[in-house]
Design a protein around this motif. Structure first.
Motif, PDB file in Angstrom:
ATOM      1  N   TYR A  67       0.812  -1.211   0.000  1.00 27.80           N
ATOM      2  CA  TYR A  67       0.000   0.000   0.000  1.00 27.80           C
ATOM      3  C   TYR A  67       0.852   1.270   0.000  1.00 27.80           C
ATOM      4  O   TYR A  67       2.023   1.256   0.328  1.00 27.80           O
ATOM      5  CB  TYR A  67      -1.032  -0.002   1.121  1.00 27.80           C
ATOM      6  CG  TYR A  67      -0.537   0.003   2.555  1.00 27.80           C
ATOM      7  CD1 TYR A  67       0.240   1.046   3.050  1.00 27.80           C
ATOM      8  CD2 TYR A  67      -0.912  -1.013   3.421  1.00 27.80           C
ATOM      9  CE1 TYR A  67       0.652   1.067   4.366  1.00 27.80           C
ATOM     10  CE2 TYR A  67      -0.516  -0.993   4.751  1.00 27.80           C
ATOM     11  CZ  TYR A  67       0.262   0.053   5.214  1.00 27.80           C
ATOM     12  OH  TYR A  67       0.659   0.069   6.523  1.00 27.80           O
ATOM     13  N   GLU A  68       0.205   2.366  -0.414  1.00 31.07           N
ATOM     14  CA  GLU A  68       0.848   3.669  -0.608  1.00 31.07           C
ATOM     15  C   GLU A  68       2.037   3.574  -1.563  1.00 31.07           C
ATOM     16  O   GLU A  68       3.041   4.282  -1.406  1.00 31.07           O
ATOM     17  CB  GLU A  68       1.246   4.295   0.735  1.00 31.07           C
ATOM     18  CG  GLU A  68       0.040   4.656   1.588  1.00 31.07           C
ATOM     19  CD  GLU A  68       0.393   5.414   2.839  1.00 31.07           C
ATOM     20  OE1 GLU A  68       1.301   6.262   2.778  1.00 31.07           O
ATOM     21  OE2 GLU A  68      -0.251   5.169   3.875  1.00 31.07           O
ATOM     22  N   GLY A  69       1.904   2.715  -2.548  1.00 34.81           N
ATOM     23  CA  GLY A  69       2.948   2.515  -3.543  1.00 34.81           C
ATOM     24  C   GLY A  69       3.773   1.291  -3.230  1.00 34.81           C
ATOM     25  O   GLY A  69       4.517   1.260  -2.244  1.00 34.81           O
ATOM     26  N   ALA A  70       3.629   0.250  -4.054  1.00 35.25           N
ATOM     27  CA  ALA A  70       4.359  -0.995  -3.830  1.00 35.25           C
ATOM     28  C   ALA A  70       5.867  -0.772  -3.922  1.00 35.25           C
ATOM     29  O   ALA A  70       6.341   0.249  -4.439  1.00 35.25           O
ATOM     30  CB  ALA A  70       3.917  -2.042  -4.849  1.00 35.25           C
ATOM     31  N   SER A  71       6.627  -1.748  -3.439  1.00 38.23           N
ATOM     32  CA  SER A  71       8.087  -1.618  -3.447  1.00 38.23           C
ATOM     33  C   SER A  71       8.622  -1.344  -4.847  1.00 38.23           C
ATOM     34  O   SER A  71       9.564  -0.558  -5.025  1.00 38.23           O
ATOM     35  CB  SER A  71       8.723  -2.899  -2.889  1.00 38.23           C
ATOM     36  OG  SER A  71       8.438  -3.045  -1.512  1.00 38.23           O
ATOM     37  N   GLU A  72       8.012  -1.952  -5.846  1.00 40.27           N
ATOM     38  CA  GLU A  72       8.448  -1.730  -7.226  1.00 40.27           C
ATOM     39  C   GLU A  72       8.218  -0.288  -7.651  1.00 40.27           C
ATOM     40  O   GLU A  72       9.023   0.300  -8.385  1.00 40.27           O
ATOM     41  CB  GLU A  72       7.714  -2.693  -8.160  1.00 40.27           C
ATOM     42  CG  GLU A  72       8.077  -4.161  -7.981  1.00 40.27           C
ATOM     43  CD  GLU A  72       7.485  -4.788  -6.731  1.00 40.27           C
ATOM     44  OE1 GLU A  72       7.948  -5.874  -6.336  1.00 40.27           O
ATOM     45  OE2 GLU A  72       6.550  -4.189  -6.133  1.00 40.27           O
ATOM     46  N   VAL A  73       7.113   0.299  -7.195  1.00 36.40           N
ATOM     47  CA  VAL A  73       6.832   1.703  -7.493  1.00 36.40           C
ATOM     48  C   VAL A  73       7.865   2.605  -6.833  1.00 36.40           C
ATOM     49  O   VAL A  73       8.338   3.580  -7.432  1.00 36.40           O
ATOM     50  CB  VAL A  73       5.409   2.071  -7.027  1.00 36.40           C
ATOM     51  CG1 VAL A  73       5.172   3.567  -7.109  1.00 36.40           C
ATOM     52  CG2 VAL A  73       4.374   1.336  -7.862  1.00 36.40           C
ATOM     53  N   GLN A  74       8.238   2.282  -5.590  1.00 40.13           N
ATOM     54  CA  GLN A  74       9.245   3.093  -4.903  1.00 40.13           C
ATOM     55  C   GLN A  74      10.578   3.047  -5.649  1.00 40.13           C
ATOM     56  O   GLN A  74      11.264   4.078  -5.758  1.00 40.13           O
ATOM     57  CB  GLN A  74       9.426   2.610  -3.463  1.00 40.13           C
ATOM     58  CG  GLN A  74       8.150   2.551  -2.638  1.00 40.13           C
ATOM     59  CD  GLN A  74       7.322   3.812  -2.688  1.00 40.13           C
ATOM     60  OE1 GLN A  74       7.852   4.920  -2.645  1.00 40.13           O
ATOM     61  NE2 GLN A  74       6.013   3.656  -2.796  1.00 40.13           N
ATOM     62  N   ARG A  75      10.949   1.884  -6.150  1.00 38.87           N
ATOM     63  CA  ARG A  75      12.196   1.797  -6.929  1.00 38.87           C
ATOM     64  C   ARG A  75      12.109   2.656  -8.184  1.00 38.87           C
ATOM     65  O   ARG A  75      13.093   3.295  -8.592  1.00 38.87           O
ATOM     66  CB  ARG A  75      12.487   0.340  -7.281  1.00 38.87           C
ATOM     67  CG  ARG A  75      12.870  -0.512  -6.077  1.00 38.87           C
ATOM     68  CD  ARG A  75      13.282  -1.925  -6.489  1.00 38.87           C
ATOM     69  NE  ARG A  75      13.730  -2.686  -5.332  1.00 38.87           N
ATOM     70  CZ  ARG A  75      12.965  -3.504  -4.615  1.00 38.87           C
ATOM     71  NH1 ARG A  75      11.687  -3.665  -4.947  1.00 38.87           N
ATOM     72  NH2 ARG A  75      13.451  -4.152  -3.589  1.00 38.87           N
ATOM     73  N   GLY A  76      10.934   2.662  -8.812  1.00 39.68           N
ATOM     74  CA  GLY A  76      10.744   3.499  -9.995  1.00 39.68           C
ATOM     75  C   GLY A  76      10.871   4.980  -9.664  1.00 39.68           C
ATOM     76  O   GLY A  76      11.482   5.750 -10.435  1.00 39.68           O
ATOM     77  N   ILE A  77      10.303   5.403  -8.532  1.00 39.23           N
ATOM     78  CA  ILE A  77      10.405   6.802  -8.120  1.00 39.23           C
ATOM     79  C   ILE A  77      11.856   7.174  -7.851  1.00 39.23           C
ATOM     80  O   ILE A  77      12.344   8.230  -8.283  1.00 39.23           O
ATOM     81  CB  ILE A  77       9.550   7.043  -6.859  1.00 39.23           C
ATOM     82  CG1 ILE A  77       8.063   6.908  -7.196  1.00 39.23           C
ATOM     83  CG2 ILE A  77       9.846   8.426  -6.260  1.00 39.23           C
ATOM     84  CD1 ILE A  77       7.166   6.908  -5.970  1.00 39.23           C
ATOM     85  N   ILE A  78      12.567   6.298  -7.151  1.00 38.71           N
ATOM     86  CA  ILE A  78      13.970   6.568  -6.826  1.00 38.71           C
ATOM     87  C   ILE A  78      14.795   6.736  -8.099  1.00 38.71           C
ATOM     88  O   ILE A  78      15.560   7.707  -8.243  1.00 38.71           O
ATOM     89  CB  ILE A  78      14.544   5.439  -5.959  1.00 38.71           C
ATOM     90  CG1 ILE A  78      13.849   5.425  -4.592  1.00 38.71           C
ATOM     91  CG2 ILE A  78      16.054   5.600  -5.784  1.00 38.71           C
ATOM     92  CD1 ILE A  78      14.076   4.142  -3.812  1.00 38.71           C
ATOM     93  N   ALA A  79      14.625   5.818  -9.040  1.00 35.66           N
ATOM     94  CA  ALA A  79      15.380   5.900 -10.295  1.00 35.66           C
ATOM     95  C   ALA A  79      15.032   7.166 -11.071  1.00 35.66           C
ATOM     96  O   ALA A  79      15.924   7.853 -11.604  1.00 35.66           O
ATOM     97  CB  ALA A  79      15.111   4.663 -11.144  1.00 35.66           C
ATOM     98  N   LYS A  80      13.744   7.493 -11.137  1.00 37.67           N
ATOM     99  CA  LYS A  80      13.315   8.700 -11.851  1.00 37.67           C
ATOM    100  C   LYS A  80      13.938   9.946 -11.254  1.00 37.67           C
ATOM    101  O   LYS A  80      14.430  10.833 -11.971  1.00 37.67           O
ATOM    102  CB  LYS A  80      11.796   8.800 -11.818  1.00 37.67           C
ATOM    103  CG  LYS A  80      11.246  10.034 -12.510  1.00 37.67           C
ATOM    104  CD  LYS A  80       9.730  10.092 -12.401  1.00 37.67           C
ATOM    105  CE  LYS A  80       9.165  11.361 -13.024  1.00 37.67           C
ATOM    106  NZ  LYS A  80       7.691  11.424 -12.891  1.00 37.67           N
TER     107      LYS A  80
END
Length: 385
Positions: free
Chosen positions: A362-375
């Motif tokens: 929730y509040e953004g899966a771990s995969e989403v967090q990795r995408g945000i970090i890379a972006k």
């Protein structure tokens, strides 16, 4: 780079919160019905003054509250966090009328808030929302009847506190085909005609449900922030609460670690204590190392938020990612070191094992967090060139 360490008043406050959670909140949590809002627990959080602090404190204090409550009573922690998540957009973007109507009731625990972002086909991809806010005439639904009007049609899913909340912060598409730029945030009271919901039977014990919007009427008086700028409302809320999800995870990890220290120091095995086995001692050391690293990253992110740093989205994503993945690891290892007793219904680790899985989603899966970090990393690189 923001750094963090607890000062004596903060340490004392955390100890007080742990004691309150164990003595006053846990008994109320144990009387609650899994999968349903525990209004008695929420009211007690209000009477203790903790809900009001959601609107008067910064990100660091929010993390201190969530970590301390999670250590002793995860249900109390979650009840507090969900009030904050659902009501923060009203606090940060609401009109005076919206704030005056709802925030005092959220603070005293008499109104239940909910954050309605996820949909059946748009969970982690918040820009792909399909709940439609269709323009058109409708009957007045607010004391002040002016400006544009819409009807909300579609579905929301995986919404915490649904369908029992008293109001929802709802994100709907006001401009088709515009991606993140065409989303508007609305404050929708639960008694609006056409709004219905059902509870979902989930692994974790807190209430989660689905909402159905059948031409639910809303007006300009219900808008939070600006029309077509709701994505900013959502991301601003998540940038605050993602580090505190990490604090929740750290609280669970610390509880599992402390239980493991006690168990391995007292458990007889192979002619000595479990802690005397090097493999066990090294495993406990690894659990402690990861927990402390996650804690430092969580509070560094919270400090950056409070200081208005430019890299908050990256830090918030890093904190949530590391802390939730760490808690999963620590709780799993704690179960392993405790053996079969940890799998019995009612054991602390059995409870934590069920609680610890959801925060990685929730509040953004771990995969989403990795995408945000890379972006964010590549954007920083490009800006420096």
């Amino acid at each position: 780079m923001p750094a963090f360490s607890l000062d004596p008043p903060q340490s004392a406050w955390c100890a007080e919160l742990r004691a309150l959670a164990a003595e006053r909140l846990r008994p109320l949590a144990e009387k609650g019905e899994p999968g349903h809002v525990n209004r008695a627990l929420v009211t007690e959080l209000g009477q203790l003054g903790l809900l009001e602090r959601l609107f008067t404190s910064g990100a660091v204090d929010l993390c201190l509250m969530r970590e301390s409550l999670a250590y002793a009573c995860t249900e109390a922690e979650t009840a507090l966090a969900l009030q904050g998540l659902g009501a923060h957009p009203v606090h940060a973007h609401g009109t005076p009328a919206q704030r005056d109507r709802w925030l005092p009731r959220v603070a005293d625990g008499t109104a239940i808030a909910a954050f309605a972002l996820s949909e059946p086909a748009a969970g982690s991809d918040a820009a792909a929302l399909e709940l439609r806010a269709e323009a058109g005439a409708s009957e007045p639904v607010a004391e002040s009847d002016g400006g544009a009007r819409w009807r909300l049609t579609g579905e929301k899913c995986w919404i915490s506190n649904a369908p029992e909340a008293d109001f929802y912060t709802v994100f709907a598409r006001t401009t088709p085909g515009a991606g993140a730029r065409g989303v508007t945030a609305f404050l929708v009271p639960a008694d609006r005609p056409g709004l219905t919901g059902t509870g979902l039977d989930m692994l974790s014990p807190h209430p989660i449900g689905a909402l159905s919007f059948d031409a639910v009427p809303v007006t300009a008086d219900d808008v939070l922030g600006e029309v077509d700028r709701g994505f900013r409302v959502a991301m601003g809320t998540l940038n605050l609460f993602r580090p505190s999800v990490g604090a929740f995870a750290v609280g669970m990890a610390q509880a599992a670690l402390d239980a493991t220290l006690t168990h391995t120091a007292e458990r007889d095995a192979f002619g000595g204590k479990l802690k005397d086995l090097q493999s066990v001692a090294h495993q406990v050391a690894e659990m402690a190392l990861r927990t402390e690293a996650a804690r430092l990253m969580v509070y560094a992110a919270a400090t950056a938020y409070d200081e208005g740093a430019a890299d908050v989205p990256k830090r918030a994503a890093m904190a949530k990612l590391l802390a939730t993945e760490t808690a999963q690891y620590v709780v799993d290892q704690a179960v392993q070191l405790h053996g079969a007793r940890a799998l019995r219904r009612g054991h602390l680790l059995e409870h934590l094992y069920r609680e610890v899985r959801a925060p990685r989603i929730y509040e953004g899966a771990s995969e989403v967090q990795r995408g945000i970090i890379a972006k964010e990393l590549y954007a920083t690189r490009e800006a420096a060139q």
